[in-house]
Design a protein around this motif. Structure first.
Motif, short mmCIF file in Angstrom:
data_model
loop_
_atom_site.label_atom_id
_atom_site.label_comp_id
_atom_site.label_asym_id
_atom_site.label_seq_id
_atom_site.Cartn_x
_atom_site.Cartn_y
_atom_site.Cartn_z
N ARG A 1 0.73 -0.97 -0.04
CA ARG A 1 -0.08 0.01 -0.02
C ARG A 1 0.89 1.28 -0.03
O ARG A 1 2.08 1.25 0.76
CB ARG A 1 -0.79 0.25 1.01
CG ARG A 1 -2.01 1.20 1.35
CD ARG A 1 -2.57 1.14 2.45
NE ARG A 1 -3.33 2.62 2.51
CZ ARG A 1 -3.80 3.17 3.79
NH1 ARG A 1 -3.34 2.44 4.87
NH2 ARG A 1 -4.40 4.18 3.79
N LYS A 2 0.65 2.23 -0.73
CA LYS A 2 1.15 3.47 -0.69
C LYS A 2 0.53 4.84 -0.72
O LYS A 2 -0.52 4.61 -1.65
CB LYS A 2 2.25 3.43 -1.90
CG LYS A 2 2.98 4.78 -2.04
CD LYS A 2 4.14 4.26 -3.26
CE LYS A 2 4.92 5.55 -3.31
NZ LYS A 2 5.90 5.50 -4.39
N ILE A 3 0.57 5.76 -0.01
CA ILE A 3 -0.03 6.87 -0.19
C ILE A 3 0.96 8.31 -0.56
O ILE A 3 2.07 8.09 0.29
CB ILE A 3 -0.93 7.37 1.01
CG1 ILE A 3 -0.16 7.57 2.22
CG2 ILE A 3 -2.22 6.43 0.85
CD1 ILE A 3 -0.94 7.99 3.36
N THR A 4 0.39 9.13 -1.60
CA THR A 4 1.52 10.16 -1.60
C THR A 4 0.48 11.55 -1.72
O THR A 4 -0.55 11.46 -2.31
CB THR A 4 2.18 10.14 -3.23
OG1 THR A 4 2.72 8.90 -3.12
CG2 THR A 4 3.14 11.13 -3.30
N ALA B 1 1.02 18.18 2.50
CA ALA B 1 0.18 17.98 3.49
C ALA B 1 0.48 18.21 4.63
O ALA B 1 1.87 19.01 5.06
CB ALA B 1 0.37 16.14 3.79
N SER B 2 -0.30 18.38 5.78
CA SER B 2 0.11 18.98 7.01
C SER B 2 0.11 17.73 8.09
O SER B 2 -0.75 17.09 8.05
CB SER B 2 -1.30 19.92 7.58
OG SER B 2 -1.39 20.82 6.57
N LEU B 3 1.28 18.06 9.10
CA LEU B 3 1.36 16.93 9.71
C LEU B 3 1.17 17.50 11.15
O LEU B 3 1.73 18.84 11.42
CB LEU B 3 2.83 16.25 9.88
CG LEU B 3 3.06 15.29 8.62
CD1 LEU B 3 3.17 16.03 7.40
CD2 LEU B 3 4.41 14.50 8.89
N ARG B 4 0.79 16.67 12.28
CA ARG B 4 0.69 17.40 13.85
C ARG B 4 0.88 16.32 14.76
O ARG B 4 0.55 14.99 14.35
CB ARG B 4 -0.63 18.17 13.92
CG ARG B 4 -1.73 17.52 13.87
CD ARG B 4 -3.05 18.34 14.24
NE ARG B 4 -4.24 17.61 14.40
CZ ARG B 4 -5.36 18.03 15.12
NH1 ARG B 4 -5.09 18.96 16.20
NH2 ARG B 4 -6.29 17.18 15.15
N LYS C 1 -6.38 18.58 -0.23
CA LYS C 1 -6.75 18.25 -1.46
C LYS C 1 -7.35 17.05 -1.67
O LYS C 1 -8.63 16.87 -2.33
CB LYS C 1 -5.56 18.57 -2.43
CG LYS C 1 -5.22 20.09 -2.95
CD LYS C 1 -4.42 20.01 -3.90
CE LYS C 1 -4.12 21.61 -4.29
NZ LYS C 1 -3.18 21.74 -5.23
N ALA C 2 -6.86 15.92 -0.99
CA ALA C 2 -7.33 14.50 -1.10
C ALA C 2 -8.55 14.29 -0.08
O ALA C 2 -9.10 13.45 -0.26
CB ALA C 2 -6.20 13.78 -1.02
#
Length: 623
Positions: free
Chosen positions: A25-28, A32-35, A52-53
């Motif tokens: 599995r892979k997501i790109t 993106a925002s990380l917290r 966006k996604a």
């Protein structure tokens, strides 16, 4: 640490592997925002949200390994061992990435016991609702101190042979927090250092997306601020440049001419557009969102106007400079653009593009290089071409000063490069004893000439015992092993020179590494002894340096501002010797004087107040 230490914006790739190492599995997410958050079990989690996604992914920070060798380039990866997945981060502002990773390290180091050791009752009695989340608590000074101690422990473990008990400890630490490199590297962060209020205002304007020009006299921390700005912007779309190779090296960038792809820019506009339209050059122009230019004073008006037209043409937009955010820095009282004999100098601020593209102006006023108020006052007067009788007397008196110590002679600053080279070669040949030659190891020999121009360290270094040398890299700031420190070669141990510094400290040299990024984003390396001969330097090559023992004769200066650049390299009046000072050797360009008069009037009339990172409010003051 502020709330920004718990968030990060960058490009994200997450890959899950099966037991055979194949991707299942892979997501790109390009953006993106990380917290960092905690769930109702008090486990710390990285939450990844791509607007966006409209997708959110959560990864629990347990049994992780961190690979952060390239975090200064905005890249890192975190491997989650239990989930058999890896989080790849790229195009992150390096300062934000380092702070984010440091927060993870501090919080995980501070954990009293593993989350898995807690009883179900403890977890359910958490003050976070079942299924809910909570931002992690602010980092405390106790946690920071504990993490620093852990970092020291790990650093010591990497340079000594560990005992079996130490290996057990290290293994246990790795399983629940991080691999060894993270701690050592996080506390060697090159972007550390507090900014002044005036520097913070400039950074806020840049982060709000404004086109800015900031100036200031020599030693006001312009290069320091530029490095802060570079670290705060996403690296893949930020190009750091300077008008000269020397200045570009100071900020880890490339020359403006390299970036532009139009040669030296002396051709017609049509020819410039043709050159910039080549696929390799055009690709760089199109991807650039933030363009930094240091030493803007040496960029002439015609070249700047050409760049502005090229930017709009290649990027197919009529926005000023093709919509690229400009961050310009320099002091027009210092070295002017190079011009042909009898050709009138036209400064960058006289271009048609300047008014169109530069919207916010700042001036740094706090001097950091010199501490003596009298010397600072003298330099401020020299900068604008003013030499009173008392200033002249003070500077003439330095001719009698003995500034040498520990056998270290004063570096002679010369107005011409050839003169400096002749002095260094003559003095080296006068020394008796064996000659040692050190040839640099370049990762790409085709780039050796470019490395010679851009790096302060030579491709070929010839030394003898007794050679006067200067460090060209910060090795250990607390021990005085800093860029610009002077010394003398006393002996060779294991074929490497040993240096006695002017401070009295002894430095056993070792091979160091320098890197430059080309306009296309490729990184090229050079390995060499971090020294250069220092009986003499040219004034031009001394820009950005702080010299602790310097001598000069200004009789051959040929440009406005050249004397000021030379004098402002000195740390103090006590470390300076001027031979045959004459007030006629100091002058400022009248066009520059008029520009700064108008510049300062505008600064007084308009005050910019940053509100958050995204909004700026303008307040007009009636003087």
């Amino acid at each position: 640490m502020d709330s920004d230490s718990y968030t990060l914006s960058c490009t994200v790739v997450v890959e899950w592997l099966d037991k055979h190492g194949s991707i299942i599995r892979k997501i790109t997410h390009k953006s993106a925002s990380l917290r960092l958050i905690r769930d109702n079990f008090r486990d710390m989690i990285i939450e990844i949200h791509a607007e966006k996604a409209n997708a959110t992914t959560k990864l629990t920070l347990k049994k992780i390994s961190v690979f952060n060798k390239f975090m200064n380039e905005g890249k890192a990866s975190i491997k989650f061992q239990e989930e058999n997945c890896t989080l790849f981060l790229s195009n992150a502002p390096s300062a934000s990435l380092i702070t984010f990773l440091k927060t993870i390290f501090i919080k995980m180091t501070g954990q009293v016991k593993k989350s898995s050791d807690k009883s179900l009752k403890e977890k359910l009695l958490s003050n976070i609702p079942l299924g809910g989340i909570q931002e992690i608590s602010p980092v405390t000074s106790t946690e920071v101190n504990k993490a620093k101690e852990k970092a020291k422990e790990i650093s010591r473990a990497t340079v000594t042979t560990p005992s079996p008990s130490a290996l057990k400890k290290r293994k246990r630490f790795n399983e629940h927090t991080s691999t060894l490199p993270i701690a050592k590297k996080l506390y060697e962060n090159p972007t550390v250092g507090d900014m002044t209020e005036e520097q913070s205002k400039v950074l806020s304007a840049v982060l709000s997306g404004k086109n800015v020009f900031f100036t200031g006299s020599a030693g006001t921390g312009k290069s320091f601020l530029l490095k802060k700005i570079i670290a705060a912007l996403p690296p893949d779309v930020t190009i750091a440049t300077a008008s000269t190779a020397v200045a570009a090296c100071h900020i880890g960038g490339i020359t403006l001419h390299q970036f532009a792809g139009i040669g030296i820019g002396s051709g017609t506009l049509e020819r410039s557009l043709q050159l910039a339209s080549r696929p390799s050059s055009a690709a760089v122009w199109r991807k650039t969102k933030h363009l930094i230019v240091d030493e803007i004073s040496m960029v002439d008006a015609e070249f700047f106007d050409k760049l502005e037209v090229v930017a709009r043409h290649i990027r197919k937009t009529e926005k000023p400079f093709g919509g690229i955010q400009l961050i310009l820095c320099g002091d027009f009282f210092q070295l002017p653009p190079v011009s042909k004999r009898d050709e009138k100098i036209k400064f960058c601020f006289q271009s048609e593009a300047w008014e169109k593209c530069v919207h916010f102006n700042f001036e740094l006023k706090i001097v950091h290089r010199q501490k003596d108020p009298e010397f600072i006052k003298i330099l401020n007067n020299i900068r604008i071409g003013r030499v009173t009788e008392s200033i002249s007397n003070v500077l003439k008196a330095t001719a009698k000063q003995k500034i040498e110590s520990n056998g270290i002679l004063a570096t002679r600053l010369c107005s011409h490069i050839n003169e400096a080279d002749e002095i260094n070669n003559f003095q080296l040949n006068e020394l008796k004893g064996a000659t040692k030659i050190y040839t640099a190891q370049d990762s790409d020999e085709m780039m050796s000439k470019a490395l010679d121009q851009q790096l302060p360290v030579p491709g070929k270094l010839t030394l003898k015992i007794g050679a006067q040398v200067m460090l060209v890299k910060n090795i250990n700031i607390s021990n005085g092993l800093v860029n610009g420190a002077r010394g003398i070669v006393t002996k060779f141990v294991d074929d490497l020179p040993v240096i006695q510094l002017r401070s009295g400290n002894i430095y056993h040299t070792k091979i160091e590494k320098w890197s430059i990024r080309t306009a296309s984003g490729v990184t090229v390396h050079r390995k060499q002894i971090p020294l250069k001969l220092a009986w003499a330097f040219s004034i031009h090559k001394s820009q950005g340096l702080t010299l602790d023992c310097v001598e000069m004769c200004l009789s051959r200066v040929f440009d406005a501002g050249q004397s000021y650049v030379a004098l402002s390299r000195a740390q103090s009046l006590q470390s300076l010797r001027i031979l045959d000072f004459n007030s006629q050797q100091v002058w400022a360009n009248t066009t520059v004087l008029e520009f700064y008069k108008k510049f300062r009037r505008n600064l007084h009339e308009t005050e910019m107040i940053p509100i958050g990172k995204k909004k700026l409010k303008l307040v007009s003051n009636v003087i």
